[in-house]
Design a protein around this motif. Sequence first.
Motif, mmCIF file in Angstrom:
data_model
loop_
_atom_site.group_PDB
_atom_site.id
_atom_site.type_symbol
_atom_site.label_atom_id
_atom_site.label_comp_id
_atom_site.label_asym_id
_atom_site.label_seq_id
_atom_site.Cartn_x
_atom_site.Cartn_y
_atom_site.Cartn_z
ATOM 1 N N TRP A 1 -9.692 4.498 -6.342
ATOM 2 C CA TRP A 1 -10.310 3.208 -6.024
ATOM 3 C C TRP A 1 -11.765 3.174 -6.487
ATOM 4 N N ASP B 1 -5.765 11.327 -3.548
ATOM 5 C CA ASP B 1 -6.571 10.827 -4.661
ATOM 6 C C ASP B 1 -6.874 9.340 -4.534
ATOM 7 N N ARG B 2 -6.241 8.665 -3.609
ATOM 8 C CA ARG B 2 -6.315 7.206 -3.572
ATOM 9 C C ARG B 2 -7.763 6.702 -3.536
ATOM 10 N N HIS B 3 -8.569 7.285 -2.676
ATOM 11 C CA HIS B 3 -9.943 6.812 -2.536
ATOM 12 C C HIS B 3 -10.720 7.034 -3.838
ATOM 13 N N TYR C 1 -1.513 11.882 -2.786
ATOM 14 C CA TYR C 1 -1.963 10.645 -2.164
ATOM 15 C C TYR C 1 -3.466 10.670 -1.846
ATOM 16 N N ASN D 1 0.847 -1.211 0.000
ATOM 17 C CA ASN D 1 0.000 0.000 0.000
ATOM 18 C C ASN D 1 0.873 1.249 0.000
ATOM 19 N N TRP E 1 -3.413 10.623 -13.436
ATOM 20 C CA TRP E 1 -2.963 9.292 -13.037
ATOM 21 C C TRP E 1 -3.175 8.340 -14.221
ATOM 22 N N LEU F 1 1.333 5.005 -7.118
ATOM 23 C CA LEU F 1 0.504 4.650 -5.971
ATOM 24 C C LEU F 1 -0.001 3.217 -6.145
ATOM 25 N N PHE G 1 3.099 4.631 -1.574
ATOM 26 C CA PHE G 1 2.930 5.841 -2.383
ATOM 27 C C PHE G 1 4.318 6.440 -2.570
ATOM 28 N N LEU H 1 -2.572 0.513 -5.679
ATOM 29 C CA LEU H 1 -3.999 0.557 -5.354
ATOM 30 C C LEU H 1 -4.513 -0.789 -4.876
#
Lengths: 612, 442
Positions: A345, A340-342, A338, A261, A273, A376, A263, A378
């Motif tokens: 997903w 942006d991760r959610h 970071y 997990n 991305w 990142l 970054f 995911l």
Amino acid sequence: MSWSRILAQAELDLPPLVRRKRALLDRLAVLEQSTDPQQRKDLAWQLSLDFPGLGCIGELVNLTALDLHRIMLGLPVDDPAKQFVKELVARISNKPALYAALGQAMPHSFPPPRLPGPELSAPQIDLDGSDRTAPSGSSPRPRTPLSPLLSRLVVRLCRGELQPSLPLADSVKGHFAQEVPDLRLQLRLRDDFDIEAIAINQPMVSVRKKTDQYTLPIRDQAALDLADGSQLLADMFGITSVQHDSKNGNPYHLWRGVFSNWFWWKQEAVRYWVARSPARDFYPTCNLNIEYERGGSSGHLHLTETPSVTVVSIDRPRENRAQGHSAAIVIESLHHGYEDRHMLWQLSVMLQSVLSIAMPSVFYGYNDRAELCAALQLSRPGSNVYDLAVPGASCNFIPCLFGDSIKDQRVWVVPFLHRLRSDAQQRVSRTMESLGFFRWVTEEPIHEFQIAKLGTTIRILLHSEGVLRHDDYLNPARVSQVLRSFARTRGVRLPAGTEAALELSHRLALLGSRGVAPGRLFSSLDLPQADEARRVLRTAYASLIAGLLGYTGPLFWKMDAARSGSEVHHALLHPNPADERLDQAAAEERFVASEDEPTEPESEPAAIQRGT
Amino acid sequence: MSTTPTPVKAKRLPLLFDHNPPESEALILDLFCNRTMEMERGLDGLRSPDGVGKIQAIYGLPRSGKSHFARALLLRAKQERLPYLFVEVNANNRGTAKSVLEEVFFKLWALFRGVSPDDVPDGQTGVYDEYLAELAQYEQIVGRDSAQFTIERTASRRESTDGGLKLTQPPFEFSWTGKSEQESGETDALSQSSLTERELTEILRYAVDGLSWLYGSEDPEKAQQVLLLIDDLDLLDSKGREGQPESDVLVDHLRMLAEHPSLSGRQPCRVLATIRNASFTDRDKDYRDFVGLPLLEKENHLEIYQRHIDLFNAGQPVFSAETLDWLEDRSGGQVGIFLRRCHEIAVSFYSELKAGKPISIEQIKSYIKTDVRDYLRNAEVAGVMSEILAAIRNGNTELELSEAPRALEFKVLHHTGEARKYRINAMYAEVMRSMQQRSELP
């Protein structure tokens, strides 16, 4: 500009303004009409004391259209209140004298000189500005060019020039449970997209050893500063092996660890991305042409608005065709890092569920100059993704066969995805939880599993309304009652046989294959029966989403008898005309990306005006 | 929500307009008003056996009454005899996730240890004693960050005890590490001096498992589940800043706590938390939308004011109707700010308060004048005061400060969220401007 800070301030400031909107509008009118400079100053002073939340309006006026759109999406107030705020922003934005008067009392919220005002509507596609048309043989509709940066990325993807890889320098410092200065780790990206660290004669970081020499803790966060100035952060770190030895009399100490997990970033803002993933063909769902020196290619997909999503279909070499095509996903960054991760997903779940594009393991971030600046992890490399519709068809919910694109040149998956994406951006999404579950369904080819889990997916969606509760899940009569009530109140036409298929899914979940005919000792699901149940449940699920989100277009029922297209299902009995217009416009949008001369890094507002 | 309390004759002025949620159970319900639908939604949520794996969020804007609502909700649940073992922990300003988890452990431990022998299921005293012995061992290391010990994960799960009763294996076995062992490096595993959050959470899950075993009766009338309320989950940072990394750590571990404690299928802990809207927005994948609290309306504020008057001031009004309107208009819709203003002013007019004379707007302005003069004499904030006076002289109601506002924050200045940018409280701005116009201030 901190988006979350302004959102937090807006949540606090705007409700009191809305509560006293009549008084506020009257007072603004008086201020506008005043011509005496001293009186204007006094009126603005008093206005700012009585309505301190006006300062927040000043901040909104100075946002880009993109950021204003984000704030409006996130604001937990009802639509009339949002409309009032938009009108207030427009009013102050369009009247420089009013803006200047307010700036006398609130100079930090209404700073001089005034910044360019935002466009108040959602970003529009500049049809007039496009003089390009699609290549002959395809849609005659005008095509909107993508922004230069996005065009450059997708062209490079098509040419095969953008093959993201992660250049990992050695570390110079580590932060585990505590800081470890001068920690030299060699790093490499493994095939499973975890990052392996190799430490030779380096201090042992403070994680605990276990008898089998494998990691103990999970969720131990770690960070590394790398020699090239970049950083590596990880939510999980574990030691995998430790060795002590000696070479030529010198003690030799080696340990290995794994970051998951993670970054990685060069501390630069990410604009887009990019990820690659196996996918089926999705030619009929195309709305984007990509043109470059060797010709052009169609069969790509682009969604405007924030964050924009582009899916590029990349041919694999002929010898690998059997493995299907590869897709590249390009998603606009919202938070430039970071955070942006959610969002990544959520959008990946959507693309897997709707378009059968497997969730990527790694997203690579590109900056204003289209240079790699972040990456990142995911997800872990997943299993295959299977179609629930027709084998080989790319879309589970929307008409997607070749015949469809000839009969109706609209790309209906675009408005469907638009609505799902908007819902995901809400504070509490009504569809994401069930869509996340649906994603698992697509990863399992066994019919019984798919049918049982489709039933659960529908239950979760009904649950989002708050009517069906978890303790009702095992009560088929209650589920059917809630389903009927949902369909009635939302004007949804469910496919024939939905309740029977739901009951079958319920029995299969409880009894396995015996649930097909529970009265018999042995029973199993035959293929036509499985196909029918799966089709009914898939279409029912899409119909419920249409009812929840107001999607008005057709849904994929089954393949036409002549195999020349799809038989469609229209879920909404009385679609809202405004929604119909929106969906139709979105389905008719066409885009083009072309090779341009390198340009200066573009600003965000410029990108907005160009439809990304 | 609750019925209007009967006015009491004796005054209890220290409690008048206290902007923090009341401590006493009676007051929590007596001072709670409106929020009828939210309370019904919360109770419905608690009546439903739902919520595994996620934290159930009671969310709203700062100073909107979340903590008070949460306590009132738990009291109502107790009154309804909903099947829960209630555990409450306030995370505000605690500094670290670990300190909160430690407090949860001690509260669960107290619950387990306090069980009367009659409540232990027949013939299962041995199982109870085994849980008790393990938890007692953990009590020796939780919260004690100095002693050296070695901790090892238990290798396998035990299926049953001799009596055929399912008992979950404790997560860790630990032993004290002697100084000589440390120095000579003879221990197999690394010795440590404190538990990580992860280890602590596993111990908490074991404690929850024990309580679920104890109260997990087959008779639904008797079965009880642990309900953990974490107040101000996002304000864990020791300086009260929301959304700091420690809050995220706590959220991660509370989510684990909300999952089933063991494979035996016993009831997990149900985790409720109060958080601010901004944190709920950032991590809505971790939270379930339990109850959202909007800002109260003006009439609700006035009703809350009246309840304070009835309960703590023998029914005698503190402010005239006009003054009350004036104050409420300047509260920004936040009940906490409204009560704070009322409290600050009321205690400044203590003699009037005792005599039962209503306070007028003019008196408040006079109080503010005195307050402003005091601040100007206070060397610690004099610099900031001169910046405020300069802003007001220019007709500005907001300013960027070059230094921290210290005691002036929340009273004279409100932070806007942007670094160093503040708004001047309207009441103070008006008074200071009139003082400047009369040359009473520079």
